[in-house]
Design an enzyme around this catalytic site. Sequence first.
Site, mmCIF file in Angstrom:
data_model
loop_
_atom_site.group_PDB
_atom_site.id
_atom_site.type_symbol
_atom_site.label_atom_id
_atom_site.label_comp_id
_atom_site.label_asym_id
_atom_site.label_seq_id
_atom_site.Cartn_x
_atom_site.Cartn_y
_atom_site.Cartn_z
ATOM 1 N N LYS A 10 66.418 64.923 50.032
ATOM 2 C CA LYS A 10 67.022 64.578 48.735
ATOM 3 C C LYS A 10 67.981 63.471 48.973
ATOM 4 C CE LYS A 10 66.175 69.137 46.766
ATOM 5 N NZ LYS A 10 66.628 70.342 45.816
ATOM 6 N N TYR A 50 59.071 68.301 39.144
ATOM 7 C CA TYR A 50 59.865 69.619 38.902
ATOM 8 C C TYR A 50 59.314 70.257 37.587
ATOM 9 C CZ TYR A 50 62.867 69.513 43.185
ATOM 10 O OH TYR A 50 63.169 69.428 44.242
ATOM 11 N N ASN A 113 71.549 69.949 47.343
ATOM 12 C CA ASN A 113 71.377 71.067 48.728
ATOM 13 C C ASN A 113 70.234 70.220 49.574
ATOM 14 O OD1 ASN A 113 68.966 71.062 46.912
ATOM 15 N ND2 ASN A 113 69.132 73.279 46.440
ATOM 16 N N HIS A 116 64.197 69.428 49.724
ATOM 17 C CA HIS A 116 63.158 70.427 48.861
ATOM 18 C C HIS A 116 62.090 70.858 49.928
ATOM 19 C CE1 HIS A 116 60.133 71.626 45.999
ATOM 20 N NE2 HIS A 116 59.281 70.950 46.741
ATOM 21 N N GLU A 127 51.968 69.475 45.856
ATOM 22 C CA GLU A 127 52.815 68.756 46.101
ATOM 23 C C GLU A 127 52.660 67.469 47.064
ATOM 24 O OE1 GLU A 127 56.518 71.756 44.664
ATOM 25 O OE2 GLU A 127 56.353 71.171 46.729
HETATM 26 P P1 ATP Z 1 63.456 73.226 45.828
HETATM 27 O O1 ATP Z 1 62.264 73.382 44.886
HETATM 28 O O2 ATP Z 1 64.296 71.816 45.335
HETATM 29 O O3 ATP Z 1 63.171 73.254 47.392
HETATM 30 P P2 ATP Z 1 64.291 76.017 45.572
HETATM 31 O O4 ATP Z 1 62.944 76.061 45.583
HETATM 32 O O5 ATP Z 1 65.264 76.696 46.767
HETATM 33 O O6 ATP Z 1 64.706 74.434 45.802
HETATM 34 P P3 ATP Z 1 64.178 76.416 42.947
HETATM 35 O O7 ATP Z 1 64.436 77.461 42.176
HETATM 36 O O8 ATP Z 1 62.800 75.862 43.120
HETATM 37 O O9 ATP Z 1 64.785 76.151 44.359
HETATM 38 O O10 ATP Z 1 64.887 75.022 42.275
HETATM 39 C C1 ATP Z 1 64.797 73.657 42.236
HETATM 40 C C2 ATP Z 1 66.099 73.046 42.526
HETATM 41 O O11 ATP Z 1 66.900 73.308 41.099
HETATM 42 C C3 ATP Z 1 67.097 73.486 43.433
HETATM 43 O O12 ATP Z 1 67.004 73.076 44.590
HETATM 44 C C4 ATP Z 1 68.332 73.377 42.980
HETATM 45 O O13 ATP Z 1 69.116 72.014 43.109
HETATM 46 C C5 ATP Z 1 68.361 73.432 41.345
HETATM 47 N N1 ATP Z 1 68.703 74.709 40.654
HETATM 48 C C6 ATP Z 1 67.998 75.976 41.098
HETATM 49 N N2 ATP Z 1 68.510 76.855 40.330
HETATM 50 C C7 ATP Z 1 69.845 76.565 39.820
HETATM 51 C C8 ATP Z 1 70.857 77.037 39.165
HETATM 52 N N3 ATP Z 1 70.888 78.333 39.139
HETATM 53 N N4 ATP Z 1 71.918 76.084 38.827
HETATM 54 C C9 ATP Z 1 71.744 74.818 39.246
HETATM 55 N N5 ATP Z 1 70.738 74.227 39.755
HETATM 56 C C10 ATP Z 1 69.863 75.144 40.181
HETATM 57 MG MG MG Z 2 61.605 75.282 44.508
#
Ligand code: ATP
Ligand code: MG
Length: 142
Positions: A10, A50, A113, A116, A127
């Site tokens: 990211k 997303y 974080n 992804h 994806e």
């Molecule tokens: P990614 O899809 O980016 O790999 P992930 O699969 O671990 O992350 P997801 O639930 O898919 O998590 O959420 C996508 C992104 O949205 C997360 O990486 C995070 O940056 C953001 N996100 C998720 N949950 C929250 C939350 N509760 N508050 C703020 N941001 C969030």
């Molecule tokens: Mg995710």
Amino acid sequence: MLERTLAIIKPDGVRSRIIGEIIRCYEQGGLTPIAIRSTQLTKEQAKDFYQVHRDQPFFDDLTSFMSSGLIVVLALEGEGAILRHRDLMGATDPSKAAEGTIRKAFGSSIDCNVVHGSDALETAGKEIEFFFSDDDLYSQIE
Ligand code: ATP
Ligand code: MG
């Protein structure tokens, strides 16, 4: 099973100049990059990517962040690559991620974080298609 998954370093990871460290984690974790490229998403492309989160309160922040700078996109291949990659990444919130994971080591918040990773076989396929054409992918899967 030999699988493929999509990884994104990211904008925070690129800005922190840790692309090399992250790719090293993939390689040491048994995942082979079979395609890599850098790009910057438009806000629209980030929303499209997303879209599963479109009704979440964090959707606008997430898509603004993901379109805020250069990203590095990788198709990774390996045994059980999807779960293996999720294990290497660690929990979504870096403060809850296990020791030794990429998000624990380099993530600063749930928004920033660092990486992804696809979460299932079907999403991984979609994806990878979002960023790469078949010609881009060197594969050991026939
Ligand atoms: P990614 O899809 O980016 O790999 P992930 O699969 O671990 O992350 P997801 O639930 O898919 O998590 O959420 C996508 C992104 O949205 C997360 O990486 C995070 O940056 C953001 N996100 C998720 N949950 C929250 C939350 N509760 N508050 C703020 N941001 C969030
Ligand atoms: Mg995710």
